[in-house]
Enzyme design. Structure first.
Site, mmCIF file in Angstrom:
data_model
loop_
_atom_site.group_PDB
_atom_site.id
_atom_site.type_symbol
_atom_site.label_atom_id
_atom_site.label_comp_id
_atom_site.label_asym_id
_atom_site.label_seq_id
_atom_site.Cartn_x
_atom_site.Cartn_y
_atom_site.Cartn_z
ATOM 1 N N ARG A 1 -3.525 24.724 15.550
ATOM 2 C CA ARG A 1 -3.095 23.942 17.075
ATOM 3 C C ARG A 1 -1.972 23.259 16.963
ATOM 4 O O ARG A 1 -1.281 23.239 15.986
ATOM 5 C CB ARG A 1 -4.345 23.110 17.482
ATOM 6 C CG ARG A 1 -5.606 23.928 17.748
ATOM 7 C CD ARG A 1 -5.310 24.743 19.067
ATOM 8 N NE ARG A 1 -6.835 25.525 19.181
ATOM 9 C CZ ARG A 1 -7.837 24.631 20.066
ATOM 10 N NH1 ARG A 1 -7.332 23.423 20.535
ATOM 11 N NH2 ARG A 1 -8.839 25.387 20.394
ATOM 12 N N CYS B 1 -10.658 10.756 27.242
ATOM 13 C CA CYS B 1 -10.562 12.295 27.385
ATOM 14 C C CYS B 1 -10.334 12.679 28.944
ATOM 15 O O CYS B 1 -10.845 11.911 29.899
ATOM 16 C CB CYS B 1 -11.443 13.269 26.740
ATOM 17 S SG CYS B 1 -13.193 13.225 27.632
ATOM 18 N N ARG C 1 -1.474 24.395 28.344
ATOM 19 C CA ARG C 1 -1.192 23.247 27.141
ATOM 20 C C ARG C 1 -0.060 23.664 26.354
ATOM 21 O O ARG C 1 0.107 24.737 25.862
ATOM 22 C CB ARG C 1 -2.446 22.986 26.321
ATOM 23 C CG ARG C 1 -2.181 21.838 25.183
ATOM 24 C CD ARG C 1 -3.626 22.183 24.435
ATOM 25 N NE ARG C 1 -4.614 21.491 25.024
ATOM 26 C CZ ARG C 1 -5.873 21.594 24.475
ATOM 27 N NH1 ARG C 1 -6.125 22.443 23.369
ATOM 28 N NH2 ARG C 1 -6.898 21.182 25.047
HETATM 29 FE FE1 SRM Z 1 -10.876 18.704 23.045
HETATM 30 C C1 SRM Z 1 -12.716 21.231 24.147
HETATM 31 C C2 SRM Z 1 -9.414 18.742 26.288
HETATM 32 C C3 SRM Z 1 -8.415 16.869 21.620
HETATM 33 C C4 SRM Z 1 -12.532 18.297 20.082
HETATM 34 N N1 SRM Z 1 -11.029 19.851 24.911
HETATM 35 C C5 SRM Z 1 -11.920 20.790 24.964
HETATM 36 C C6 SRM Z 1 -11.597 21.452 26.249
HETATM 37 C C7 SRM Z 1 -10.721 22.719 26.283
HETATM 38 C C8 SRM Z 1 -12.984 21.813 26.941
HETATM 39 C C9 SRM Z 1 -13.395 23.597 27.137
HETATM 40 O O1 SRM Z 1 -13.313 23.845 25.797
HETATM 41 O O2 SRM Z 1 -13.484 24.188 28.144
HETATM 42 C C10 SRM Z 1 -11.104 20.150 27.202
HETATM 43 C C11 SRM Z 1 -10.194 20.504 28.535
HETATM 44 C C12 SRM Z 1 -10.216 19.446 29.406
HETATM 45 C C13 SRM Z 1 -9.275 19.699 30.284
HETATM 46 O O3 SRM Z 1 -9.668 19.949 31.503
HETATM 47 O O4 SRM Z 1 -7.948 19.300 30.091
HETATM 48 C C14 SRM Z 1 -10.349 19.593 26.059
HETATM 49 N N2 SRM Z 1 -8.969 18.062 23.820
HETATM 50 C C15 SRM Z 1 -8.880 17.648 25.388
HETATM 51 C C16 SRM Z 1 -7.592 16.923 25.540
HETATM 52 C C17 SRM Z 1 -6.874 17.187 26.539
HETATM 53 C C18 SRM Z 1 -8.257 15.576 25.495
HETATM 54 C C19 SRM Z 1 -7.307 14.527 26.295
HETATM 55 O O5 SRM Z 1 -7.723 14.142 27.216
HETATM 56 O O6 SRM Z 1 -6.235 14.210 25.584
HETATM 57 C C20 SRM Z 1 -6.895 16.907 24.135
HETATM 58 C C21 SRM Z 1 -5.923 17.955 23.698
HETATM 59 C C22 SRM Z 1 -5.429 18.205 22.725
HETATM 60 C C23 SRM Z 1 -4.409 18.894 22.601
HETATM 61 O O7 SRM Z 1 -3.195 18.597 22.774
HETATM 62 O O8 SRM Z 1 -4.305 19.985 21.579
HETATM 63 C C24 SRM Z 1 -8.264 17.409 23.173
HETATM 64 N N3 SRM Z 1 -10.429 17.816 21.386
HETATM 65 C C25 SRM Z 1 -9.467 16.963 20.903
HETATM 66 C C26 SRM Z 1 -9.722 16.230 19.813
HETATM 67 C C27 SRM Z 1 -8.967 15.124 19.595
HETATM 68 C C28 SRM Z 1 -7.835 15.585 18.225
HETATM 69 O O9 SRM Z 1 -7.759 16.627 18.047
HETATM 70 O O10 SRM Z 1 -7.309 14.673 17.711
HETATM 71 C C29 SRM Z 1 -10.759 16.496 19.466
HETATM 72 C C30 SRM Z 1 -11.868 16.101 18.118
HETATM 73 C C31 SRM Z 1 -11.187 16.539 17.136
HETATM 74 C C32 SRM Z 1 -11.804 17.914 16.625
HETATM 75 O O11 SRM Z 1 -11.239 18.722 17.088
HETATM 76 O O12 SRM Z 1 -12.728 17.943 15.991
HETATM 77 C C33 SRM Z 1 -11.461 17.794 20.143
HETATM 78 N N4 SRM Z 1 -12.376 19.798 22.421
HETATM 79 C C34 SRM Z 1 -13.108 19.327 21.128
HETATM 80 C C35 SRM Z 1 -14.089 20.287 20.800
HETATM 81 C C36 SRM Z 1 -15.330 20.161 19.846
HETATM 82 C C37 SRM Z 1 -14.741 21.170 18.595
HETATM 83 C C38 SRM Z 1 -15.884 21.079 17.663
HETATM 84 O O13 SRM Z 1 -15.443 21.225 16.704
HETATM 85 O O14 SRM Z 1 -16.843 21.271 17.871
HETATM 86 C C39 SRM Z 1 -14.248 21.196 21.966
HETATM 87 C C40 SRM Z 1 -15.417 22.235 22.549
HETATM 88 C C41 SRM Z 1 -15.219 23.290 21.439
HETATM 89 O O15 SRM Z 1 -14.157 23.792 20.819
HETATM 90 O O16 SRM Z 1 -16.051 24.130 21.749
HETATM 91 C C42 SRM Z 1 -13.003 20.726 22.933
HETATM 92 FE FE1 SF4 Z 2 -13.431 17.148 25.527
HETATM 93 FE FE2 SF4 Z 2 -14.119 15.134 27.103
HETATM 94 FE FE3 SF4 Z 2 -14.371 17.794 28.041
HETATM 95 FE FE4 SF4 Z 2 -15.901 16.776 26.326
HETATM 96 S S1 SF4 Z 2 -15.638 15.914 28.450
HETATM 97 S S2 SF4 Z 2 -14.989 18.831 26.168
HETATM 98 S S3 SF4 Z 2 -14.873 15.108 25.167
HETATM 99 S S4 SF4 Z 2 -12.094 16.515 27.459
#
Ligand code: SRM
Ligand code: SF4
Length: 564
Positions: free
Chosen positions: A145, A432, A76
């Site tokens: 981030r 997502c 990323r």
């Molecule tokens: Fe996310 C984890 C993808 C935006 C909340 N997120 C993940 C992971 C890395 C899975 C993992 O931990 O193994 C996902 C990777 C999937 C993949 O195969 O690419 C993933 N998150 C994404 C993306 C790519 C979704 C998308 O389709 O666009 C977004 C990348 C953002 C970026 O460029 O940095 C993405 N994630 C978000 C958002 C939205 C936002 O930030 O506006 C959220 C909700 C807001 C927040 O942070 O609360 C979000 N992602 C999470 C969480 C839950 C965190 C928590 O507080 O519990 C996880 C799981 C974790 O961190 O343990 C997670």
């Molecule tokens: Fe994020 Fe979607 Fe993966 Fe859940 S399934 S951690 S919402 S990318």
């Protein structure tokens, strides 16, 4: 609320003994017997902007053949404000083709991910990015981030000034360690480790990820309240007078764990632009660093720290560290969160075209050759590439003299048709990644939402709602990466083919939705939405949005964790 040092989560120990995020990454990379990294390095590598993943579609087949899972890496980019030059896009296109699945994925945080990069390709990928002046430092991990900002320069004459804060904050909160340069770019190890002393992150970094967004009202395309820290630009007489600061937004939750919840930000107050804004951002991060939960990672985001400390105590601590008080918040209003598609001209006369990019996936498929088209446009050198938090792409900063050539390419590849023909709900949707790469996915999202919308479109047409841009967002699990809790219709995966249906969110990002029905399969989702949308269409007031109607009709109550 300091955390008992004997009860630290395993990741805390990995961070502090990681030798400033070097871990044993070099050794892990050299081990050609496995596609995986050593266990601790799988945590360390996140701080370098990458995740170890595997192809979940192929797990059974690999296990049957007694092979290890097909491990690969997602990288990323760190791209504050989400902007690439055309030269960088050309480079990215080729890197994607050479080292990854080929699909360029625009994320919900305005940056780019590449998937499916084999271990032996990771270093060449990072090196190739480096030649384009791009890096992935701190794009993941327990640090600040990618800083996001309103994407579209036509939205404000002050866009460039406000946009510059994204890079400033990103730089200010960048880890000082040289680990990234040593591991991936073969920089000589530092002789004097004092040179990378890190007053912000020290050796333990933050308890959890930390997210900052900047919004320029009336546009909230960044979903500012979903961030740990949101800056809301206040403009008076065409001058930036400062920012309202919102803190404590975050959406992740865990099914069955009542202690976890999505929460939107609380506005703490107003701060002048410049040094004071940066100081306030810095100190909010340090308060979270020193007070966040380091035992239970499910409860370690800033939202839980604030709820434990209490908003007033948290604010007082921030002010004490800043050495100044926040002023009372200034009035503002958001009236749009979706992207403006098509052509727009800004105050300087430059042109912008927003391309509909379904679920942020830039690829050539049987509908449209989007990736080839973007390459041909990039090759002209006449358009920058900006990404939106709604996962779309803006061809930007096009001089009037260059517009005809870009427009002709857009026509030639059918991009204008593709953008104009997509329905209103489809253009407001977010999904997502989920399967096949996300290790946490319980259900499909980006591979399924487009199909579900195709099946919803006749229902929308039946109820006369084809032009209503109701926001629908789907995620494959409750972590909330597509911000489904802040949508009018949220679908959150619970098991393969099953989703919780949430309603009651507003259209602009102020109000969270609430769970309405559990574990619905596709026929049940379509039946529920047919009923809800039909009633909405018949009984709504003029101009009333679906989300507001669901609250007025008492289908669900207003979620108390909404923005305040
Ligand atoms: Fe996310 C984890 C993808 C935006 C909340 N997120 C993940 C992971 C890395 C899975 C993992 O931990 O193994 C996902 C990777 C999937 C993949 O195969 O690419 C993933 N998150 C994404 C993306 C790519 C979704 C998308 O389709 O666009 C977004 C990348 C953002 C970026 O460029 O940095 C993405 N994630 C978000 C958002 C939205 C936002 O930030 O506006 C959220 C909700 C807001 C927040 O942070 O609360 C979000 N992602 C999470 C969480 C839950 C965190 C928590 O507080 O519990 C996880 C799981 C974790 O961190 O343990 C997670
Ligand atoms: Fe994020 Fe979607 Fe993966 Fe859940 S399934 S951690 S919402 S990318």
């Amino acid at each position: 609320m300091s955390t008992n040092q004997n009860n630290l989560s395993p990741v805390e120990r990995i961070k502090t003994k990681s030798d400033a995020l070097r871990g044993t990454l070099k050794q892990s990379l050299q081990d050609s017997a496995t596609g995986a990294l050593r266990e601790d390095d799988q945590s360390v590598v996140k701080f370098h902007g990458m995740y170890q993943q595997d192809d979940r579609d192929r797990r059974e087949e690999r296990s049957a053949k007694k092979l290890e899972w097909l491990y690969s890496y997602m990288i990323r980019l760190r791209l504050p404000g989400g902007l690439l030059t055309p030269q960088q896009w050309v480079g990215l296109h080729h890197i994607a083709g050479e080292h990854s699945t080929g699909t360029i994925k625009i994320t919900t945080r305005q940056t780019i991910q590449l998937h499916g990069i084999l271990k032996s390709h990771v270093k060449p990928t990072i090196k190739a990015f480096n030649t384009l002046q791009l890096d992935s430092i701190a794009a993941c991990g327990d640090v600040n981030r990618n800083v996001v900002c309103n994407a579209h320069p036509h939205q404000s004459e002050l866009h460039a000034e406000i946009f510059s804060y994204a890079a400033k904050i990103s730089e200010m909160a960048l880890p000082k360690t040289r680990a990234y340069y040593e591991v991936w770019l073969d920089e000589q190890p530092l002789l004097n480790k004092e040179e990378e002393a890190d007053p912000l992150y020290q050796d333990r970094y933050l308890p959890r990820k930390f997210k900052v967004a900047i919004a320029i009202p009336p546009y909230n395309d960044v979903d500012v309240f979903a961030n740990d820290l949101g800056l809301i630009a206040i403009v008076e007489n065409n001058k930036l007078i400062g920012f309202n600061i919102a803190a404590g937004g975050g959406l992740g939750a865990t099914h069955g764990n009542a202690n976890t919840y999505p929460r939107l930000g609380t506005i703490l107050g107003f701060v002048e632009p410049g040094e004071k804004t940066l100081k306030a951002v810095y100190e909010i991060i340090t308060v979270q660093r020193d007070n966040g939960n380091r035992s239970d990672r499910k409860l370690s985001r800033l939202k839980y720290t604030i709820d434990k400390m209490g908003v007033e105590a948290f604010k007082a601590e921030v002010e004490a560290r800043c050495g100044f008080a926040l002023e009372p918040a200034k009035p503002f209003e958001f009236t749009q969160r979706r992207d403006d598609y098509g052509w727009f001209q800004n105050h300087e006369g430059n042109w912008y075209y927003t391309v509909f990019t379904e679920s942020g996936r830039v690829l050539d498929d049987d509908k449209v050759a989007l990736k080839t088209a973007m390459l041909e446009i990039a090759k002209t050198g006449a358009a920058n590439f900006r990404f939106t938090c709604n996962q779309n792409l803006i061809l930007s900063d096009i001089a009037p003299a260059d517009k005809p050539a870009i427009e002709s390419l857009l026509h030639q590849f059918g991009i204008i048709e593709h953008t104009e023909n997509a329905g209103a709900m489809r253009k407001s949707a977010i999904a997502c990644v989920a399967f096949n790469t996300c290790s946490l996915a319980l259900a499909e999202a980006q591979r399924y939402l487009p199909t579900l919308i195709t099946r919803l479109e006749p229902i929308l047409a039946k109820h006369g709602l084809s032009d209503d841009d109701i926001s629908i967002r789907m995620t494959g699990c409750p972590n909330g990466c597509g911000r489904p809790y802040a949508a009018e219709i949220g679908l959150i995966g619970t098991a393969y083919g099953q989703y919780n249906l949430h309603i009651g969110g507003d259209r602009y990002g102020y109000r969270l939705n609430t769970k309405y029905k559990e574990n619905l399969d596709e026929p049940a989702i379509l039946a529920e939405l047919d009923t809800l949308l039909g009633t909405y269409s018949r009984e709504r007031n003029t101009g009333e949005t679906f989300g507001d109607f669901t609250i007025r009709n008492n289908w669900v109550q207003t979620n108390p964790k909404s923005a305040s």
